[in-house]
Design an enzyme around this catalytic site. Structure first.
Site, PDB file in Angstrom:
ATOM      1  N   ASP A  94      33.987  32.193  37.052  1.00  0.00           N
ATOM      2  CA  ASP A  94      35.098  33.136  37.163  1.00  0.00           C
ATOM      3  C   ASP A  94      35.708  33.613  35.847  1.00  0.00           C
ATOM      4  OD1 ASP A  94      36.881  34.744  38.587  1.00  0.00           O
ATOM      5  OD2 ASP A  94      38.351  33.163  38.851  1.00  0.00           O
ATOM      6  N   ASP A 145      40.752  27.430  42.129  1.00  0.00           N
ATOM      7  CA  ASP A 145      41.587  27.617  40.937  1.00  0.00           C
ATOM      8  C   ASP A 145      42.625  26.508  40.834  1.00  0.00           C
ATOM      9  OD1 ASP A 145      40.727  30.185  39.800  1.00  0.00           O
ATOM     10  OD2 ASP A 145      41.333  31.000  41.746  1.00  0.00           O
ATOM     11  N   HIS A 178      35.231  27.873  45.088  1.00  0.00           N
ATOM     12  CA  HIS A 178      35.835  28.087  43.769  1.00  0.00           C
ATOM     13  C   HIS A 178      37.330  27.840  43.893  1.00  0.00           C
ATOM     14  CE1 HIS A 178      36.755  29.568  39.850  1.00  0.00           C
ATOM     15  NE2 HIS A 178      37.557  30.479  40.341  1.00  0.00           N
TER      16      HIS A 178
END
Lengths: 564, 422
Positions: free
Chosen positions: B183, B61, B59
């Site tokens: 998320d 960002d 994941h």
């Protein structure tokens, strides 16, 4: 723009240096865009005169208009229908003549820059006054206004102390409480409806985490007031007012860090509240979450409504979730919802819609009430990883960020409310772009242009028009009404693509998926059956012809257009 | 995807003669042999067993504690140890070592940065991984957008930008089948509606209100059908929605990233601390327990987390072993079947189950992860940035329109070179 959509970007949940990086990227993108816009407007107007952009008009800063004796204003309207838009320019003269593209004079008004604007702009500008006039811009196109300083014009009237008991135009009447200086009622003169309405500013004391129930503090992600009762900034406002042909405004000062202008433009059907909040004081070591609350006589029965990402509206009910029995443990924070472009409260008779200029959180915690959180300044991290308190400062505002924004209030009968708030919200999202040219324009300059043969019908919003490759364009058309929310506008509507644009010759059209990575008719998705009801079958609607496309409520259709 | 002509209302011959050569969109990359990506590339499952879909993922960002480019390069590791370029380098290397391995990639803003720096040989290698479904794109927008504070206009644009890059680069095999918002802090109905209209077959996310989750676990309704529009005729805005079991993290005890401390699989009986039996036992227990709160004999496990797989060997070496040792129990009557998978392969099995799913018509706001922890502050956090983002979108739309209306002279004209693109 694309990275700014990230869930730690526009959400405000990044570290300060990362927020600065996003802002810098947006500014850099706009710099490159300005060159394109200047080139394009040069091609369309035939004038290669230098074009200036003023990004700080909201704080009355624009060096060109402040210094120039004669300049022109190009107003580009990105909407597919004409708009009327109030232009407000910083100036230093006392009297001006403004003419439209046909040379006809238009009403204008000069007024003194307010103390709160001087405070927020600081050293970035020094204009003494503002010049106001209303512009009418054509769909998907521009018009040009000329502004000339008049040498012997009369000085503008000074603001009058205190608020008048009422201000009104042909559509709206707004009253003020003479004792407090606050709003006291709002009436729509067309529909003959009237509500009691007061509005004020409050702050929740942000939890610092020292609490018997939980050690959770308020932070960038989490909202946790340590009491359900907000503190009032001031129960009265110091007011002054200005009344003129273009605008009437009542300036309210609540404290050194909260002020507001209640503004009614001459031909406007909505009331503007321009709020200025900050620097939020923290000398008392209390984090603050600043809200404005509008309390009305509307019988809301614990319901209110918010939009989802600027489109369809969802009903919200206090201390309630549609799919489970809520055990409410945070009476304020647990009743807050995202507002992207509008929220409203209503009963059988009245609907008050508030259109916002950015995403904000809000709730309806009392009968007839709607509150919107405007600014937050917090002293503790909320332990979700960002490891910084949300305490924004900058070089210009070392003692805390000042933020200014607008809320637009529209009072309508519920069955007609969307007819007003749908176009209004789009107008706030896609606002006219102003560009300025100093001096006299060359007489051959094309002063008006519309990229459309005619305005699109009100339900149709032109969502996307962009170059795809050398020979093709991407076009998205959207039906901006929900089914059932309007008697006249929530019906299918057909537009003819070939009769849409004034300068583009269309050679072919193909329909794509919303994300433009599949042909629409090759888009096949898994089908699923709900527990209750039938498995729905995809219904294909036939257009009248390749070019005549029909949009149904809330539908967005994406087309690849081949052009010459 | 086969080529096709645009529908022509007029000027057919003119068009055919002069423009047919430009009809590459959205054909994308032509490949020589027929690729077996997408649903065809999924590993076989076992009907009479509990199938555990292991989904290796990272994941990443697109900015948070570090800027997007600091994350890409792995700069400022003093703030947070994270470097996306190393992740993609390492994952590609590890995928080549075992054709059974799978990986999904999500954020096109990062993938685009990495792709531009690869040699043509490496690009060809990656194309092959994509064509064989070993590297699969999910979501595929430029970023994983926020759902509470974004405006649909900018969300559609950023999704279009990412998906166009994937389509131009990889063609049909680059089209994500699944939307993946593991998320974001609460989920908007309009996002679901948009994903449905973008052609996604399903949607997975990680965060929802703790009370909502607990009830859905009891009722086995963590997988549902979201009817995301009151106006559009179903199933136009219907989106199958799955709630992931551990947010987007691996189950406790099974994190084998370099950033984790869980014990590796120690499988040489001649060495100290042999733990295969223990690992298998713990894993089977977790799988069985997870299957109690889901509906079918397929369950998903997200094997990864924030910026993981920088040294992908650690993950894959242990996952290879996990699969081998758990599945070895089948010879002794074990009923758990573990496989490398992707969200779309998992989704395909749920679809094959031919079940019915709870219908949802509202949204997933507000999100609370505990009684006093409501994620409703970020609706307003950084109000100046929120306004600046909105103004920037308005300017960008104007810029896009004027590029069209002003013609080629807009991009290169009296004021220099301008662009509406990054």
């Amino acid at each position: 723009m694309a990275v700014a959509q990230h869930h730690d970007a526009v959400s405000g949940t990044e570290k300060q240096h990362v927020a600065n990086d996003y802002a810098r990227r947006l500014a850099n993108g706009w710099q490159r865009c300005q060159v394109l816009v200047s080139n394009s407007l040069a091609a369309l107007s035939g004038s290669t005169a230098e074009r200036i952009y003023c990004d700080n008009l909201n704080i009355s800063v624009c060096p060109l208009t402040e210094a120039s004796k004669k300049f022109s204003v190009n107003v580009y309207n990105p909407l597919a229908r004409p708009v009327s838009y109030p232009v407000r320019l910083p100036v230093n003269g006392t009297s001006y003549e403004v003419t439209d593209a046909k040379g006809k004079p238009v009403d204008c008004q000069v007024l003194a820059v307010s103390a709160s604007t001087r405070e927020v702009r600081r050293s970035r500008g020094s204009a003494l006054r503002e010049l106001l006039f209303q512009v009418e811009a054509p769909p998907l196109g521009f018009t040009t206004y000329s502004v000339s300083l008049l040498q012997d014009g009369p000085p503008p009237a000074s603001p009058r102390p205190r608020a008048p008991t009422a201000i009104q135009n042909q559509f709206l009447r707004v009253t003020f409480d003479p004792d407090t200086g606050l709003l006291s009622s709002l009436s729509n003169l067309e529909t003959k409806q009237s509500i009691k309405l007061t509005q004020n500013f409050y702050w929740y004391n942000a939890s610092d985490g020292n609490n018997t129930h939980s050690d959770q503090p308020s932070g960038a992600y989490i909202f946790r007031p340590n009491s359900s009762t907000p503190f009032i900034v001031s129960s009265t406002a110091k007011t002054e007012s200005i009344q003129g042909a273009v605008v009437q405004e009542v300036r309210q000062v609540f404290s050194p860090w909260v002020s507001q202008v209640v503004r009614l433009h001459a031909d406007s059907r909505e009331l503007e509240l321009e709020w200025t909040v900050g620097p939020v004081p923290i000398g008392d070591d209390l984090g603050k979450e600043v809200i404005t609350r509008i309390d009305t006589s509307i019988k809301t029965s614990e319901y209110f409504y918010t939009d989802s990402n600027g489109r369809e509206v969802l009903q919200r009910r206090k201390d309630f979730r549609p799919t489970w029995n809520l055990r409410q443990s945070e009476p304020i924070a647990g009743n807050y919802y995202p507002i992207n472009s509008r929220a409203f409260i209503k009963d059988e008779e009245d609907q008050l819609t508030v259109v916002t200029d950015r995403s904000q959180g809000g709730g309806s915690l009392h009968n007839g009430s709607l509150e919107i959180m405007l600014h937050r300044r917090l002293l503790y991290d909320d332990v979700r990883g960002v490891a910084e308190p949300l305490n924004e400062i900058s070089d210009i505002f070392p003692e805390g960020l000042v933020v200014r924004g607008r809320l637009l209030l529209s009072l309508q009968r519920p069955p007609c409310a969307a007819d007003a708030h749908r176009p209004l919200a789009q107008q706030v999202v896609l606002q006219p772009l102003l560009s300025f040219t100093d001096g006299e324009l060359h007489p051959d300059t094309q002063l008006e242009f519309s990229g459309l043969q005619a305005a699109l019908p009100l339900p149709v919003h032109l969502l996307t028009l962009t170059q795809w490759d050398e020979a093709s364009l991407l076009l998205r058309l959207e039906h901006q009404f929900q089914s059932g929310e309007s008697r006249v506008n929530a019906e299918p509507v057909t537009v003819n693509l070939q009769k849409m644009f004034s300068t583009l010759k269309l050679l072919g059209v193909s329909e794509l998926s919303l994300s433009a990575n599949q042909w629409r008719d090759e888009m096949k998705r898994f089908d699923w059956t709900p527990q209750s009801g039938e498995r729905p079958l995809l219904k294909e609607f036939q257009d009248r012809s390749v070019w005549e496309v029909t949009l149904r409520p809330m539908e967005i259709r994406t087309f690849l257009l081949r052009v010459r | 995807m086969a080529g096709r002509c645009l529908q022509l209302a007029s000027l057919f011959f003119f068009f055919f003669l002069f423009f047919s050569g430009a009809l590459t969109f959205p054909l994308g990359q032509e490949t020589e042999k027929s690729p077996t990506c997408g649903y065809e590339s999924c590993h076989a499952t076992k009907q009479d067993m509990l199938n555990v879909h292991l989904v290796p993922h990272t994941h990443d960002d697109v900015g948070w504690l570090k800027t997007v480019d600091q994350y890409f390069y792995g700069d400022r590791n003093d703030i947070q140890h994270a470097g996306v370029q190393y992740i993609l380098d390492s994952v590609v290397d590890q995928l080549l070592k075992n054709p059974d391995r799978r990986f999904i990639y999500v954020e096109t803003a990062f993938f685009y940065r990495w792709w531009r720096q690869q040699s043509s040989g490496m690009q060809q290698t990656v194309r092959q991984l994509v064509d064989e479904g070993r590297l699969e794109f999910v979501n595929g927008g430029w970023c994983m957008s926020d759902e509470a504070t974004t405006h649909y206009s900018a969300v559609i644009d950023q999704m279009t930008m990412g998906l166009r890059f994937l389509n131009d680069t990889f063609g049909r095999c680059g089209r994500p089948r699944v939307a993946w918002h593991i998320d974001p802090f609460g989920h908007a109905r309009e996002h679901a509606s948009m994903f449905a209209q973008m052609g996604y077959d399903g949607f997975f996310f990680g965060r929802l209100d703790y009370q909502d989750r607990s009830l859905r676990m009891q009722k086995r309704e963590q997988e549902l059908l979201w009817r995301a529009s009151e106006s559009l005729t179903p199933p136009m805005a219907d989106l199958f929605t799955g709630i992931l079991p551990n947010g987007y993290n691996p189950p406790p005890g099974f994190c084998w990233d370099q950033s984790c401390d869980d014990p590796p699989i120690r499988d040489d009986p001649d060495l100290e601390d042999y733990n295969v039996d223990d690992v298998v036992k713990r894993f089977v227990a977790i799988a069985n327990s997870q299957s109690l709160v889901y509906k079918t004999n397929h369950i998903i496990m997200t094997m990864g987390s924030d910026f993981q797989y920088e040294n992908a060997n650690l993950w894959y070496k242990n996952l290879d072993k996990l699969i081998r040792y758990v599945n070895a129990q089948q010879a002794n009557g074990g009923k758990v079947n573990v496989l490398y998978s992707t969200p779309s392969c998992y989704l395909q099995e749920l679809h094959r189950a031919n079940s019915t799913w709870a219908l949802k018509t509202d949204d997933f706001f507000p999100y609370a992860d505990a009684a006093h922890d409501f994620w409703t502050g970020y609706f307003t956090s950084r109000p100046a940035l929120k306004r600046y983002e909105r103004v920037s979108n308005s300017n960008l739309q104007t810029c896009n329109q004027l590029e069209v209306l002003g013609g080629p002279g807009s991009r290169k004209g009296p004021f220099g070179r301008g662009t509406a693109r990054p």
